[in-house]
Motif scaffolding. Structure first.
Motif, PDB file in Angstrom:
ATOM      1  N   PHE A 293       0.838  -1.199   0.000  1.00 26.84           N
ATOM      2  CA  PHE A 293       0.000   0.000   0.000  1.00 26.84           C
ATOM      3  C   PHE A 293       0.872   1.249   0.000  1.00 26.84           C
ATOM      4  N   ASN A 294       1.935   1.217   0.811  1.00 21.46           N
ATOM      5  CA  ASN A 294       2.857   2.356   0.876  1.00 21.46           C
ATOM      6  C   ASN A 294       3.577   2.573  -0.445  1.00 21.46           C
ATOM      7  N   ILE A 295       3.905   1.487  -1.103  1.00 17.28           N
ATOM      8  CA  ILE A 295       4.583   1.603  -2.399  1.00 17.28           C
ATOM      9  C   ILE A 295       3.691   2.355  -3.385  1.00 17.28           C
ATOM     10  N   ASN A 296       2.414   2.014  -3.382  1.00 18.17           N
ATOM     11  CA  ASN A 296       1.489   2.689  -4.288  1.00 18.17           C
ATOM     12  C   ASN A 296       1.375   4.177  -3.952  1.00 18.17           C
ATOM     13  N   LYS A 297       1.302   4.472  -2.654  1.00 15.97           N
ATOM     14  CA  LYS A 297       1.236   5.875  -2.247  1.00 15.97           C
ATOM     15  C   LYS A 297       2.521   6.605  -2.600  1.00 15.97           C
ATOM     16  N   PHE A 298       3.625   5.892  -2.433  1.00 20.72           N
ATOM     17  CA  PHE A 298       4.926   6.479  -2.772  1.00 20.72           C
ATOM     18  C   PHE A 298       4.970   6.853  -4.248  1.00 20.72           C
ATOM     19  N   LYS A 299       4.496   5.969  -5.108  1.00 19.54           N
ATOM     20  CA  LYS A 299       4.497   6.240  -6.549  1.00 19.54           C
ATOM     21  C   LYS A 299       3.608   7.427  -6.899  1.00 19.54           C
ATOM     22  N   ASP A 300       2.557   7.621  -6.101  1.00 17.29           N
ATOM     23  CA  ASP A 300       1.636   8.733  -6.359  1.00 17.29           C
ATOM     24  C   ASP A 300       2.306  10.096  -6.201  1.00 17.29           C
ATOM     25  N   ILE A 301       3.401  10.151  -5.440  1.00 15.44           N
ATOM     26  CA  ILE A 301       4.094  11.431  -5.234  1.00 15.44           C
ATOM     27  C   ILE A 301       4.512  12.019  -6.577  1.00 15.44           C
ATOM     28  N   ARG A 302       5.087  11.176  -7.425  1.00 15.94           N
ATOM     29  CA  ARG A 302       5.490  11.657  -8.761  1.00 15.94           C
ATOM     30  C   ARG A 302       4.300  11.671  -9.729  1.00 15.94           C
ATOM     31  N   ASN A 303       3.470  10.640  -9.635  1.00 22.18           N
ATOM     32  CA  ASN A 303       2.341  10.562 -10.573  1.00 22.18           C
ATOM     33  C   ASN A 303       1.388  11.735 -10.431  1.00 22.18           C
ATOM     34  N   ASN A 304       1.217  12.230  -9.188  1.00 21.14           N
ATOM     35  CA  ASN A 304       0.247  13.301  -8.935  1.00 21.14           C
ATOM     36  C   ASN A 304       0.884  14.690  -8.903  1.00 21.14           C
ATOM     37  N   PHE A 305       2.168  14.743  -9.218  1.00 24.04           N
ATOM     38  CA  PHE A 305       2.844  16.050  -9.217  1.00 24.04           C
ATOM     39  C   PHE A 305       2.252  16.936 -10.321  1.00 24.04           C
ATOM     40  N   VAL A 306       1.946  18.173  -9.971  1.00 24.01           N
ATOM     41  CA  VAL A 306       1.323  19.091 -10.937  1.00 24.01           C
ATOM     42  C   VAL A 306       2.395  19.718 -11.819  1.00 24.01           C
ATOM     43  N   TRP A 307       2.295  19.439 -13.097  1.00 22.29           N
ATOM     44  CA  TRP A 307       3.273  19.957 -14.069  1.00 22.29           C
ATOM     45  C   TRP A 307       2.722  21.238 -14.695  1.00 22.29           C
ATOM     46  N   ASN A 308       3.567  22.247 -14.773  1.00 24.58           N
ATOM     47  CA  ASN A 308       3.208  23.424 -15.567  1.00 24.58           C
ATOM     48  C   ASN A 308       4.039  23.415 -16.849  1.00 24.58           C
ATOM     49  N   ASP A 309       3.794  24.391 -17.707  1.00 20.74           N
ATOM     50  CA  ASP A 309       4.475  24.411 -19.015  1.00 20.74           C
ATOM     51  C   ASP A 309       5.989  24.499 -18.870  1.00 20.74           C
ATOM     52  N   SER A 310       6.447  25.335 -17.925  1.00 17.15           N
ATOM     53  CA  SER A 310       7.898  25.518 -17.766  1.00 17.15           C
ATOM     54  C   SER A 310       8.550  24.233 -17.260  1.00 17.15           C
ATOM     55  N   ASN A 311       7.858  23.504 -16.361  1.00 16.75           N
ATOM     56  CA  ASN A 311       8.393  22.231 -15.876  1.00 16.75           C
ATOM     57  C   ASN A 311       8.518  21.216 -17.005  1.00 16.75           C
ATOM     58  N   PHE A 312       7.452  21.119 -17.798  1.00 15.21           N
ATOM     59  CA  PHE A 312       7.456  20.149 -18.893  1.00 15.21           C
ATOM     60  C   PHE A 312       8.553  20.488 -19.913  1.00 15.21           C
ATOM     61  N   LYS A 313       8.663  21.763 -20.235  1.00 12.39           N
ATOM     62  CA  LYS A 313       9.684  22.197 -21.199  1.00 12.39           C
ATOM     63  C   LYS A 313      11.080  21.921 -20.655  1.00 12.39           C
ATOM     64  N   ALA A 314      11.272  22.199 -19.350  1.00 13.92           N
ATOM     65  CA  ALA A 314      12.585  22.000 -18.734  1.00 13.92           C
ATOM     66  C   ALA A 314      12.971  20.526 -18.712  1.00 13.92           C
ATOM     67  N   VAL A 315      12.045  19.668 -18.321  1.00 12.42           N
ATOM     68  CA  VAL A 315      12.333  18.236 -18.243  1.00 12.42           C
ATOM     69  C   VAL A 315      12.575  17.656 -19.643  1.00 12.42           C
ATOM     70  N   SER A 316      11.790  18.092 -20.617  1.00 14.18           N
ATOM     71  CA  SER A 316      11.996  17.631 -22.006  1.00 14.18           C
ATOM     72  C   SER A 316      13.379  18.037 -22.500  1.00 14.18           C
ATOM     73  N   PHE A 317      13.790  19.260 -22.144  1.00 10.04           N
ATOM     74  CA  PHE A 317      15.116  19.738 -22.557  1.00 10.04           C
ATOM     75  C   PHE A 317      16.221  18.888 -21.931  1.00 10.04           C
ATOM     76  N   VAL A 318      16.105  18.596 -20.627  1.00 12.40           N
ATOM     77  CA  VAL A 318      17.130  17.801 -19.932  1.00 12.40           C
ATOM     78  C   VAL A 318      17.174  16.386 -20.485  1.00 12.40           C
ATOM     79  N   LYS A 319      16.011  15.826 -20.816  1.00  9.54           N
ATOM     80  CA  LYS A 319      15.971  14.489 -21.427  1.00  9.54           C
ATOM     81  C   LYS A 319      16.811  14.456 -22.701  1.00  9.54           C
ATOM     82  N   GLU A 320      16.556  15.446 -23.548  1.00  7.95           N
ATOM     83  CA  GLU A 320      17.260  15.487 -24.843  1.00  7.95           C
ATOM     84  C   GLU A 320      18.743  15.763 -24.636  1.00  7.95           C
TER      85      GLU A 320
END
Length: 684
Positions: A293-320
């Motif tokens: 149960f804790n593992i599922n809640k733990f995964k929700d920390i990233r899954n439920n993180f609210v992304w804005n445009d700047s976050n998405f753009k920044a992460v996409s840039f770092v990926k590339e």
């Protein structure tokens, strides 16, 4: 997405034209030099979305579709050579067209282009239910200078298990072609299939879609359900028309094609299996323990993180930039480090350009004052104005290019910084969830603490286990003041700077000696009446002067770092040990600082010097064969030991001589011991 689809095949020169294939999938009219005709196919209702992605060292002409595939056919000489690889993938219909394009760009860059291939990508959206892409790939890599590699395979003779040549029917030794690129390996294809499934699932997760695909067959996945057959275009339209007629005339639709009927049977079978599996899963849920149960809640920390445009753009840039599929704290930290090295490189270029500008200014003064010396810089009086203006113009172009690079650096740094701050936030939340008992350090933002947090979060991700206590944080009081955090961060930087700068200061003088010799030889042997030889002398002069200037700068920076190292040791061991610390060799000083960071505590200086000496002897035993030691190296080691022994004795004599109460408090805290009652009374 319906059915996961990934298919790869070659286009052979003997059977098909690479230009014709490119024309068909892009819907562009392309001239084929081999066939001496223009390849053109009927106009599509929906124009494909087409683009070409290539490695940075590929020549500019690869971005012209017609040139790319004509050149690919030219370089493959054999009549039956493989000219082109075609990969066809189905795109997930649950996400937008733009998201489909982003997904495809990332997948192609990470799997094909980063490996050296040029990718001609064409997305077809003629049918809403079946968006898919044709990815045409080159089969021969480019050299760094932009030319094709001479060969992509080599011939290898075949031997049996005893090392004897294997002969064919004609008595000649058998051979096989070995792929030098690794692109034709079966495991490579399996990896691409797996990576595409993971990329689709990544985009499902980003877009909050609770489903996934797999590159494995249902059997390989351990599932009892069966895969449906992919209908051809004609079969799809036959079934579509039958559905419309059934609805219009109010009768039950039944498939009319063979594969349509087969898929209908598979659907009924799968529904029964899925219903049964769901019942089993519901029963299993009762058996789940709290940890799951804790593992599922733990995964929700990233899954439920609210992304804005700047976050998405920044992460996409770092990926590339980092060529990864997923960004976490480690990746973002490496990206931040790369920014630091980029900035250092920019500063180095600027110093070099400024030194060149200074040289040109000096030469101009010499010329105006009719002084000797301009020949040393590759100038002659008769052609001075022309040469000077050309070289100053080239320097201005370098400055302009550097200005653009600085702008690019600033934009990149901003995105990398946003990504890193986001990853630190996520790391804090994950660590706090796993280890709520370490409340005192949850909000501390320092390199050292973040490294500890990341270590134990990653350990949990691998093993699903939380340790009862974290040894590094059992004495967390040493991190609780901002002053101490800042100090330890500074020490981390000092140690890293010393290690890096010592390498530079060791290698640069050797480089300068060679450049000086090359420069002197060029002056002696060059005929300055020839433009090319004047240019050669000028380039070697500037390179020599720039390197000399770089040594001066590096020496100054290195001295500043060694001074910081000295001050940090006084801060740790007290002013009473200043005279001893001054005598300690720099290599021992840095080892003392490294010990302070790794042990998270300090002893008396004499004790730490003993431990450093002991460790040094261990390292020597590991890296040297005692039987092969020469007398000279032995005496050198003994002399180091003698110096350390003397320093230990001096440090012992000075211990306890310094009575500054504030320093006594700091040192006691760093030793992680309680103060005596007498000391407490002295401080009040």
């Amino acid at each position: 997405m319906g059915i996961y689809y990934f298919d790869a095949k070659f286009v052979s020169k003997a059977k098909q034209s690479a230009v014709a294939k490119a024309s068909y999938v892009s819907n562009d009219a392309l001239y084929s030099e081999r066939d001496e005709e223009t390849k053109k196919f009927r106009e599509r209702v929906v124009k494909p979305e087409s683009f070409i992605i290539a490695p940075s060292h590929a020549p500019e002409w690869v971005y012209n579709r017609e040139s790319l595939w004509n050149e690919a056919e030219k370089v493959e000489k054999q009549y039956n050579a493989q000219v082109q690889r075609e990969v066809v993938v189905a795109l997930p219909i649950e996400i937008s067209n733009q998201e489909q394009t982003n997904l495809l760009r990332e997948f192609v860059q990470e799997n094909f282009v980063s490996d050296g291939m040029v990718a001609d990508v064409n997305i077809h959206r003629d049918q809403e239910h079946n968006p898919h892409a044709h990815i045409l790939l080159t089969v021969r890599p480019f050299k760094e200078n932009g030319e094709w590699f001479d060969t992509k395979t080599k011939k290898e003779y075949i031997y049996d298990e005893n090392g004897n040549p294997v002969l064919n029917d004609k008595g000649k030794q058998k051979t096989r072609n070995v792929d030098l690129t690794g692109w034709n390996n079966k495991n490579k294809l399996l990896l691409w299939r797996k990576n595409y499934a993971e990329k689709v699932n990544e985009y499902y997760k980003i877009n909050g879609i609770s489903q996934s695909v797999s590159h494995l067959s249902y059997e390989e996945q351990g599932k009892e359900i069966k895969a449906k057959q992919r209908l051809t275009r004609s079969e799809f339209y036959v079934e579509k028309k039958e559905k419309e007629n059934a609805k219009k005339n109010n009768y039950e639709y039944k498939p009319v094609t063979n594969f349509g009927r087969l898929n209908s049977e598979i659907e009924v079978y799968n529904e029964k299996i899925i219903k049964l599996q769901n019942e089993i899963e519901q029963l299993e849920k009762y058996k789940e323990n709290a940890n799951t149960f804790n593992i599922n809640k733990f995964k929700d920390i990233r899954n439920n993180f609210v992304w804005n445009d700047s976050n998405f753009k920044a992460v996409s840039f770092v990926k590339e930039r980092q060529k990864v599929k997923f960004v976490n704290y480690d990746v973002s930290l490496k990206a931040m480090d790369s920014m630091k090295y980029w900035k250092q490189n920019i500063d180095k270029k600027l110093r070099s350009f400024e030194r060149e500008e200074k040289a040109l200014t000096s030469v101009k003064s010499m010329y105006q004052d009719n002084k000797d010396g301009i020949a040393r810089y590759g100038f002659i009086t008769n052609n001075f104005v022309k040469d000077f203006n050309e070289r100053m113009s080239l320097l201005n172009e370098k400055y302009e290019s550097l200005t653009k690079e600085v702008k690019s650096y600033k934009e990149s740094y901003k995105l990398v910084k946003i990504s890193h701050e986001m990853q630190k936030q996520l790391l804090d939340k994950e660590f706090e969830f796993l280890y709520p008992n370490y409340k005192e350090i949850h909000d501390i933002d320092s390199f050292e603490i973040n490294e500890i947090k990341n270590k134990y979060v990653e350990e949990f991700k691998k093993n699903d286990q939380v340790v009862s206590s974290i040894p590094e944080l059992e004495s967390y009081e040493i991190f609780t003041t901002n002053e101490e955090q800042d100090f330890r961060n500074d020490v981390w930087d000092i140690v890293a700077d010393y290690r890096n700068q010592s390498k530079v200061n060791f290698s640069l003088p050797k480089k300068l000696d060679k450049l000086e010799q090359d420069y002197l030889n060029a002056i002696k042997s060059s005929s300055l009446d020839i433009q090319e030889e004047r240019n050669d002398v000028y380039k070697k002069a500037i390179l020599y002067l720039s390197t000399k200037n770089e040594i001066k700068h590096a020496t100054k920076v290195f001295e500043e770092t060694k001074n910081k190292m000295f001050k940090a040791l006084i801060e740790i061991y007290g002013k009473d040990q200043q005279a001893t610390i001054e005598k300690i060799p720099d290599k021992i000083k840095v080892k003392l600082l490294e010990r302070f960071l790794s042990e998270r505590s300090v002893n008396e200086l004499s004790e730490d010097l003993k431990l450093v000496k002991k460790q040094q002897l261990k390292d020597m035993d590991k890296s040297n064969d005692k039987a092969k030691w020469e007398p000279e190296s032995q005496s050198r080691d003994n002399s180091i030991g003698g110096i350390l022994t003397e320093l230990i004795d001096t440090a012992k004599q000075n211990e306890g001589n310094y009575d500054d109460l504030e320093n006594k408090r700091k040192r006691a805290k760093r030793r992680m011991k309680k103060l005596t009652k007498e000391e407490i009374l002295d401080m009040e």
